[in-house]
Every structure is written in C-alpha cells, then in structure tokens.
Design a protein around this motif. Structure first.
Motif, PDB file in Angstrom:
ATOM      1  N   CYS A  22       0.674  -1.193   0.000  1.00 41.55           N
ATOM      2  CA  CYS A  22       0.111  -0.065   0.027  1.00 41.55           C
ATOM      3  C   CYS A  22       0.987   1.364   0.110  1.00 41.55           C
ATOM      4  O   CYS A  22       1.753   1.283   0.880  1.00 41.55           O
ATOM      5  CB  CYS A  22      -0.901  -0.084   1.408  1.00 41.55           C
ATOM      6  SG  CYS A  22      -1.792   1.450   1.526  1.00 41.55           S
ATOM      7  N   CYS A  25       0.215   2.968   3.856  1.00 44.16           N
ATOM      8  CA  CYS A  25       0.472   2.281   5.262  1.00 44.16           C
ATOM      9  C   CYS A  25       1.516   1.236   4.877  1.00 44.16           C
ATOM     10  O   CYS A  25       2.071   0.573   5.804  1.00 44.16           O
ATOM     11  CB  CYS A  25      -0.768   1.880   5.856  1.00 44.16           C
ATOM     12  SG  CYS A  25      -1.318   0.417   4.915  1.00 44.16           S
ATOM     13  N   CYS A  40      -7.032   1.962   3.766  1.00 38.95           N
ATOM     14  CA  CYS A  40      -6.233   3.336   3.266  1.00 38.95           C
ATOM     15  C   CYS A  40      -7.261   3.986   2.151  1.00 38.95           C
ATOM     16  O   CYS A  40      -7.643   5.142   2.052  1.00 38.95           O
ATOM     17  CB  CYS A  40      -5.034   3.232   2.851  1.00 38.95           C
ATOM     18  SG  CYS A  40      -4.188   2.919   4.224  1.00 38.95           S
TER      19      CYS A  40
HETATM   20 ZN   LIG Z   1      -2.972   1.089   3.580  1.00 37.75          ZN
END
Ligand SMILES: [Zn+2]
Length: 229
Positions: A22, A25, A40
C-alpha cells in the motif's frame, strides 16, 4: 500463448520478490495496480463539495482529505526535489486516486466546464522545480476526459509559502498576485480552476476574482486535497 505464460510467471516472480504494498501504510496488498489497501482506500477517497466556497467561486470540489488522505504523497511530490524515484511513485499513487474518485458528481463538474486552468507558480519557482505539480497531477486525467488545460493565469508576485500565515495575512500577501496572460481570453468561459491543496481558499479565490474580472462566466474549483469539513 507462451508469451502470456511467461508474463504471468514473471509477474508472479516480481510480486514474490517485491510484494506489492500500500502506498500509504505499506501493508501488503493483493494487486499491484490497486496501489492502496482497502482500509487506506476508504480513508483517502472523500469526494465532496465545500459548503461555503468564497464568493468568487461558484463551487469548490475536493477529491481527498489532506491530513488523513494525500498529505504524505503531496509532500513527497512537492519537496523531494532530486529524488525522482519517489516523485514518480507518489505521482502514480495520486493519479490512481483520481481514477478511483471518478463518480457522477465529478463527471458532471467536468461536463459543466469549458477549460481547466491550473493555479500558476511564479516563474522563478517553476524554473527552479521544472514543473507545476498541479499540471502533473491533473493533466493526464483531464485530457483522457476531453477537458483541455490552458495556462491563462500567471503569478506576478513571488509569494512565499502561506502555511504560517493567518487568513488576513494570507489575503494581504496574495492580493494582486495573479494576472491573465496577455493575449489569453477567458471571456464567456466556464473555468475549472485546479490546485493541489485548498486550506482557507485565499489563493483560489484571488485567481477566481481575476478570471471573473476578465469576463469568465463561471469559475469552479477542483483540488486534490482539502480538510474543509
Ligand atoms: Zn494502506
């Protein structure tokens, strides 16, 4: 067929060695092209309209929140001068957000606009950096949707960052900072003004005032990020 098998195998090897993560994160994600984990993604997307845009603007729309959304990506894009790889990754992530964000409301906004105009940098800063990140962010996305970008505004005052200033100070600094480029015409046009971040709206409002006094019929705002709620 062979080529396809090879490509699938190659993708599997690449995913094994460099598992997709990601962009926010850093958690593992299933598909590289998604770029964000579901958590997210849900946090980032926040297409919304400002309830009380400044009087010079007909509407203001944002795509993400700033603090809980695209801040790290935008900061990397803005301040990582020299670290090209980072910039490219962040830019891809931002463009992915735009693709994910498209909905009826945004399509309607683009359909109501004749031309998109980025908030300009002062030419000193533009030549320092070599690009206007607002154009980098929105350019491709808008051109695939048939909305041309025209740089009809210029920044005549080299204002420093407005972060530390309060609303009144911002207004004083930004007053008279923009102008329509000689020979450009905005008369009768419905303009979609673009910027990366919208905080108090001082900059966009000043641009909108200049466009209106040069005959623009409508001025809408579209920003990547704002915390106006
Ligand atoms: Zn994330």
């Amino acid at each position: 067929m062979l080529k396809k098998i090879f490509m699938t195998a190659a993708t599997a090897v690449i995913d094994f060695l460099f598992a997709p993560r990601c962009a926010v994160c850093n958690d593992y994600i299933e598909e590289r092209r998604d770029m964000f984990c579901p958590r997210c993604r849900a946090k980032i997307l926040a297409v919304d309209q400002a309830l009380e845009p400044s009087s010079a603007l007909d509407e203001v729309w944002r795509i993400t929140r700033y603090r809980e959304g695209s801040r790290s990506m935008l900061r990397a894009l803005k301040f990582n001068e020299g670290r090209r790889a980072d910039e490219i990754n962040q830019l891809q992530a931002i463009r992915r957000i735009l693709e994910m964000a498209v909905d009826r409301r945004l399509e309607g906004l683009l359909a109501r606009s004749d031309v998109a105009v980025p908030v300009p940098l002062h030419e000193n800063r533009q030549s320092e950096r070599g690009f206007n990140q607002v154009e980098l962010i929105f350019g491709e996305w808008l051109s695939t949707r048939g909305l041309p970008i025209e740089n009809v505004l210029r920044r005549v005052k080299d204002t420093k960052h407005l972060f530390d200033l309060n609303r009144e100070e911002r207004r004083a600094v930004i007053d008279g900072a923009f102008d329509v480029i000689e020979g450009a015409s905005v008369r009768g046009k419905r303009i979609l003004l673009l910027d990366d971040i919208y905080t108090t709206g001082t900059t966009m409002s000043e641009c909108a005032t200049v466009l209106r006094s040069n005959g623009a019929e409508k001025v809408f705002g579209l920003v990547l990020a704002s915390d106006f709620d």
